[in-house]
Design a protein around this motif. Sequence first.
Motif, mmCIF file in Angstrom:
data_model
loop_
_atom_site.group_PDB
_atom_site.id
_atom_site.type_symbol
_atom_site.label_atom_id
_atom_site.label_comp_id
_atom_site.label_asym_id
_atom_site.label_seq_id
_atom_site.Cartn_x
_atom_site.Cartn_y
_atom_site.Cartn_z
ATOM 1 N N TYR A 1 33.348 -21.151 -20.822
ATOM 2 C CA TYR A 1 32.369 -20.527 -21.704
ATOM 3 C C TYR A 1 31.163 -20.005 -20.927
ATOM 4 N N ASP A 2 30.595 -18.949 -21.439
ATOM 5 C CA ASP A 2 29.437 -18.282 -20.836
ATOM 6 C C ASP A 2 28.203 -19.177 -20.941
ATOM 7 N N ALA B 1 25.193 -18.412 -20.812
ATOM 8 C CA ALA B 1 24.161 -17.754 -21.630
ATOM 9 C C ALA B 1 24.493 -17.797 -23.114
ATOM 10 N N ASP B 2 25.766 -17.937 -23.439
ATOM 11 C CA ASP B 2 26.212 -18.010 -24.830
ATOM 12 C C ASP B 2 27.367 -19.008 -24.891
ATOM 13 N N PRO B 3 27.091 -20.284 -25.178
ATOM 14 C CA PRO B 3 28.110 -21.332 -25.104
ATOM 15 C C PRO B 3 29.244 -21.201 -26.107
ATOM 16 N N THR B 4 29.205 -20.188 -26.982
ATOM 17 C CA THR B 4 30.320 -19.958 -27.901
ATOM 18 C C THR B 4 31.208 -18.804 -27.440
ATOM 19 N N LYS B 5 30.814 -18.141 -26.366
ATOM 20 C CA LYS B 5 31.534 -16.965 -25.878
ATOM 21 C C LYS B 5 32.376 -17.332 -24.658
ATOM 22 N N SER C 1 34.011 -16.704 -21.295
ATOM 23 C CA SER C 1 33.761 -15.779 -20.192
ATOM 24 C C SER C 1 34.955 -15.637 -19.260
ATOM 25 N N THR D 1 26.416 -28.429 -23.026
ATOM 26 C CA THR D 1 27.128 -27.350 -23.717
ATOM 27 C C THR D 1 26.294 -26.589 -24.732
ATOM 28 N N GLY D 2 25.301 -27.236 -25.321
ATOM 29 C CA GLY D 2 24.566 -26.608 -26.414
ATOM 30 C C GLY D 2 25.409 -26.455 -27.670
ATOM 31 N N ARG D 3 26.562 -27.121 -27.738
ATOM 32 C CA ARG D 3 27.493 -26.956 -28.858
ATOM 33 C C ARG D 3 27.368 -28.103 -29.851
ATOM 34 N N TRP E 1 32.338 -25.960 -19.975
ATOM 35 C CA TRP E 1 30.999 -25.375 -20.024
ATOM 36 C C TRP E 1 30.239 -25.769 -18.759
#
Length: 526
Positions: free
Chosen positions: A78-79, A81-85, A87, A266-268, A217
């Motif tokens: 995962y990116d 900068a955007d933990p839901t995207k 990469s 992860t920020g998730r 992540w």
Amino acid sequence: MAVVPILISGAGPAGLILALSLAKQGIPVRIIDKVIGPKLGRKGTGITVTRSLEVYRLLGALPDILSLATGVPVMRQYDPADPTKISNIVSVPVKESTPQIPYMNSVILGQTYQERIFTSHLEKLGISVEFGSELRSFKQTDDFVTGEIVRRVNGQEFAQEFKTPWFIGTDGAHSIVRKTLGLSFLGETREDDNFVIADVKLKGQKETQRPEAGSEWGEPSTKMARLLGSGQDDGIAQLIMVGAQLDAAKVSANRESIIEGFYDITGRRDIAFEEVVWFSRYRPNIRMVDQVRVGRALIAGDAAHCHSPVGGQGLNSGIQDSFNLGWKLALVYKGFAPSTLLDTYAEERDAGKRGRELNQLGVNYRGSSIVYEDDVETLTIKGKGYNDDSEVAARPGDRAPDAPGLADTSDKNKVILLYDVFSVAAHTVLIFSDTLQGHSALFQVVKRLPGATVKWSSFPKGSEALASDGGADEQFDKVLVDNEGYAYAGYHIDQVSLAIIRPDGVVGARVLGVSGVERYFKRIFV
């Protein structure tokens, strides 16, 4: 034959495989473990390499393993900068199996799931793991090992004495057996290179639980988290957190800190946890003993050597230890082989480097004092320990290749694999010849060997030769027609020759006739 069981302390993969190997050879076994009951969760990714799959097949456990195992999963990165995207997607190439190597690809099945399968196979043989039984002390005489075991039942402890002719410690990196024997455990513990492992249950059916894919992540240079589904219906996933900036002590303080550590990386927070089943702070511990046998006590698995966790090296190396030791210990127990045969366990398992290939197919025992080859013994020394050539060379000390498409003359409609012929309880002599006749001298050799320790299979060259043959001069265990030529090709046969396969699926000898067979078995039997 003695009836006192061999005692194994430690019911991890190494102990269970050793117990299963011995039990299949008719040896009474007792196996204990200090944990109260079967372990929960995964406790290790359980990457099972191709050579271990071959061992499982010889032991009869492979169908159960494959029914639960998954392939090495695709990893979704995962990116930051955007933990839901997503990469990047990383996958391991799938290799095509060959006639000689039927299991080219490793599989994943958590260690505890594998342990349950081995335990169930032991139970079918009348052996139950004695959970809640802890080794407290032991000592040796010339004839026995004696000591004390403490059993825990309903919160109470009961001490009992034991007596066994052979004692094996498969009790892990902190082995009481190794420490009692006073063995050195040379190497290092990497205090600064540690990470946290946990088994977790997630709420809901998140994509992170899918067995065919894992999620990742962050970066190891800072902090990284990885989730990998088990592929089982218990919904347990493995969580790994690692990184140069990870405060492993803080993250592994309790179950709540495990979850917060994951969210921090992860920020998730949309991924909800139902339960943290198990967790541990892991420090890479790379060590090896100076010897594996002291009198009637031996050690195997993590008790003898610790590895990097990469590729399941500890699990797979321990399995190979036990499979190497099992057939030798059985022959010694039965009085068919001298106790010095057990010294070759250390000689073979500790010899040389093991190589970088995780499949372990190139691990070999070339140069071992008990392998033999007519007229070319010097060639068996080359590449000992690890050699890529050993995957398919079928030289003494190498893994024994498989061969499909064999017609079993006892059942004209039956086509089998060569691995179906091998036995964990006996050597298998493969006779490659144009005829079934002219082998009476070989049968005289086998009649002088201990009963039921050797099987004989003949490969007359082609069905035409078999049809015109006047019949075997004595009874073979199997007469197989190599219609597709894989057996002759896999064992590199260009003349009348014999290959002797050990009970651990290793080529013990390649010889040209009776004298070579006698020389080999003189190295094994009393």
